[in-house]
Enzyme design. Sequence first.
Site, PDB file in Angstrom:
ATOM      1  CB  SER A 145      -0.134   0.690  -9.347  1.00  0.00           C
ATOM      2  OG  SER A 145      -1.256   0.141  -9.796  1.00  0.00           O
ATOM      3  CE1 TYR A 158      -2.434   1.871  -4.651  1.00  0.00           C
ATOM      4  CE2 TYR A 158      -3.008   1.444  -6.898  1.00  0.00           C
ATOM      5  CZ  TYR A 158      -2.093   1.082  -5.789  1.00  0.00           C
ATOM      6  OH  TYR A 158      -1.182   0.535  -5.886  1.00  0.00           O
TER       7      TYR A 158
HETATM    8  N1  LIG Z   1      -1.301  -5.758  -4.636  1.00  0.00           N
HETATM    9  C1  LIG Z   1      -1.447  -5.332  -5.891  1.00  0.00           C
HETATM   10  O1  LIG Z   1      -2.396  -5.704  -6.723  1.00  0.00           O
HETATM   11  C2  LIG Z   1      -0.696  -4.331  -6.347  1.00  0.00           C
HETATM   12  C3  LIG Z   1      -0.877  -3.881  -7.590  1.00  0.00           C
HETATM   13  C4  LIG Z   1      -0.092  -2.630  -8.319  1.00  0.00           C
HETATM   14  C5  LIG Z   1       0.856  -2.289  -7.329  1.00  0.00           C
HETATM   15  N2  LIG Z   1       1.050  -2.619  -6.025  1.00  0.00           N
HETATM   16  C6  LIG Z   1       2.021  -1.717  -5.262  1.00  0.00           C
HETATM   17  O2  LIG Z   1       2.706  -2.658  -4.648  1.00  0.00           O
HETATM   18  C7  LIG Z   1       3.531  -2.313  -3.699  1.00  0.00           C
HETATM   19  C8  LIG Z   1       3.572  -3.356  -2.400  1.00  0.00           C
HETATM   20  O3  LIG Z   1       2.283  -3.669  -2.180  1.00  0.00           O
HETATM   21  P1  LIG Z   1       1.800  -5.235  -1.982  1.00  0.00           P
HETATM   22  O4  LIG Z   1       1.020  -5.553  -3.172  1.00  0.00           O
HETATM   23  O5  LIG Z   1       3.029  -6.181  -1.574  1.00  0.00           O
HETATM   24  O6  LIG Z   1       0.854  -5.299  -0.684  1.00  0.00           O
HETATM   25  P2  LIG Z   1       1.283  -5.480   0.989  1.00  0.00           P
HETATM   26  O7  LIG Z   1       1.658  -7.003   1.060  1.00  0.00           O
HETATM   27  O8  LIG Z   1      -0.145  -5.132   1.648  1.00  0.00           O
HETATM   28  O9  LIG Z   1       2.281  -4.291   1.119  1.00  0.00           O
HETATM   29  C9  LIG Z   1       2.014  -3.272   1.668  1.00  0.00           C
HETATM   30  C10 LIG Z   1       3.225  -2.542   2.408  1.00  0.00           C
HETATM   31  O10 LIG Z   1       3.101  -1.171   2.446  1.00  0.00           O
HETATM   32  C11 LIG Z   1       3.420  -0.924   4.058  1.00  0.00           C
HETATM   33  N3  LIG Z   1       3.137   0.173   4.408  1.00  0.00           N
HETATM   34  C12 LIG Z   1       1.881   0.892   4.067  1.00  0.00           C
HETATM   35  N4  LIG Z   1       1.929   2.372   4.686  1.00  0.00           N
HETATM   36  C13 LIG Z   1       3.061   2.453   5.216  1.00  0.00           C
HETATM   37  C14 LIG Z   1       3.855   3.294   5.924  1.00  0.00           C
HETATM   38  N5  LIG Z   1       3.083   4.620   6.334  1.00  0.00           N
HETATM   39  N6  LIG Z   1       4.957   3.210   6.389  1.00  0.00           N
HETATM   40  C15 LIG Z   1       5.705   2.036   6.179  1.00  0.00           C
HETATM   41  N7  LIG Z   1       5.268   0.921   5.491  1.00  0.00           N
HETATM   42  C16 LIG Z   1       3.933   1.188   4.996  1.00  0.00           C
HETATM   43  C17 LIG Z   1       2.421  -2.009   4.704  1.00  0.00           C
HETATM   44  O11 LIG Z   1       3.033  -2.243   6.109  1.00  0.00           O
HETATM   45  P3  LIG Z   1       2.239  -2.846   6.872  1.00  0.00           P
HETATM   46  O12 LIG Z   1       2.274  -4.315   6.842  1.00  0.00           O
HETATM   47  O13 LIG Z   1       2.797  -2.347   8.589  1.00  0.00           O
HETATM   48  O14 LIG Z   1       0.739  -2.267   7.034  1.00  0.00           O
HETATM   49  C18 LIG Z   1       2.959  -3.056   3.808  1.00  0.00           C
HETATM   50  O15 LIG Z   1       4.030  -3.864   4.325  1.00  0.00           O
HETATM   51  C19 LIG Z   1       2.633  -0.826  -3.130  1.00  0.00           C
HETATM   52  O16 LIG Z   1       3.192   0.008  -3.496  1.00  0.00           O
HETATM   53  C20 LIG Z   1       1.301  -1.122  -4.025  1.00  0.00           C
HETATM   54  O17 LIG Z   1       0.886   0.089  -4.118  1.00  0.00           O
HETATM   55  C21 LIG Z   1       0.073  -3.507  -5.553  1.00  0.00           C
END
Ligand SMILES: NC(=O)c1ccc[n+]([C@@H]2O[C@H](COP(=O)([O-])OP(=O)(O)OC[C@H]3O[C@@H](n4cnc5c(N)ncnc54)[C@H](OP(=O)(O)O)[C@@H]3O)[C@@H](O)[C@H]2O)c1
Length: 252
Positions: A145, A158
């Site tokens: 991120s 984070y």
């Molecule tokens: N959204 C943003 O603005 C943003 C910005 C920068 C970076 N990111 C990064 O992008 C990545 C993907 O996030 P996203 O934005 O696509 O959000 P998201 O749709 O909320 O996805 C997060 C995922 O992580 C899974 N997860 C969390 N803890 C876990 C565990 N212990 N074991 C297995 N799975 C787990 C969740 O599973 P469940 O569905 O079961 O909870 C969910 O599928 C993350 O690494 C996040 O930090 C996001």
Amino acid sequence: MYKPYRQPTRIVVLGATSSIAMAFSRLLISPEAHFFLIARNPIKLDSVARDLLTRGAASVVVEATDLDDTAAHPALLESAADSLGQIDLALIAHGVLGDQTEAQASYAATEEILATNLLSPISLITWLANYFEARKDGTLAVISSVAGDRGRKSNYVYGASKGALNIFLDGVRNRIDRAGVQVLTIRPGFVATPMTAHIPQGPLFATPQKVAQGILKAIQNRKDITYVPGFWALIMAVIRNIPEGIFKNLDL
Ligand SMILES: NC(=O)c1ccc[n+]([C@@H]2O[C@H](COP(=O)([O-])OP(=O)(O)OC[C@H]3O[C@@H](n4cnc5c(N)ncnc54)[C@H](OP(=O)(O)O)[C@@H]3O)[C@@H](O)[C@H]2O)c1
């Protein structure tokens, strides 16, 4: 090391139910594409698998597991490699934003964020880096991120998890790029996903589809680090260069 791009067809996705991971997986669908999807929610996982198969993937195998369980990682990844025959590409996508206020007040809450965002990926990267290095091929793509570029009061727990992940990936790349392995650090800005659903969306927000396209482009161009969308590279260059004496008084 320079290598011409070949479309990956044996793909492992960790955190496959993440919105960014789902959008990315769709971009790799082809009649030759075999997926091994890992996530903790079996119902969501089955729906992602059905989506990929309906859209034309050759095969999809799923494994439901909590990725905080690092002891289970070696057997999990061995079964993925066995099932696919080989792994061309692994995307590590899972993560939690966590609650900064709660984490400030409680080390236990901080540790939970670090376990999911840092220790779990480090454990997976350790196995995958050795696997790809031995094969002298493959792509290891990890979603970090922009928050890892500089600590801010609103989300430094984070941010610290992602910043440490960035440094770990720098070191792994320095070790295995020369073996022909691409190690890609993905640094998205704000993305409209369930993780950020509580934050009012502004013009800086991107869709998961846009971010997924940026990730694929970075893999095709064999990049090391990619900001997605690209304008975040400029924003973060400015943020990183604000003198600490000024930065520490800003409300960011
Ligand atoms: N959204 C943003 O603005 C943003 C910005 C920068 C970076 N990111 C990064 O992008 C990545 C993907 O996030 P996203 O934005 O696509 O959000 P998201 O749709 O909320 O996805 C997060 C995922 O992580 C899974 N997860 C969390 N803890 C876990 C565990 N212990 N074991 C297995 N799975 C787990 C969740 O599973 P469940 O569905 O079961 O909870 C969910 O599928 C993350 O690494 C996040 O930090 C996001």
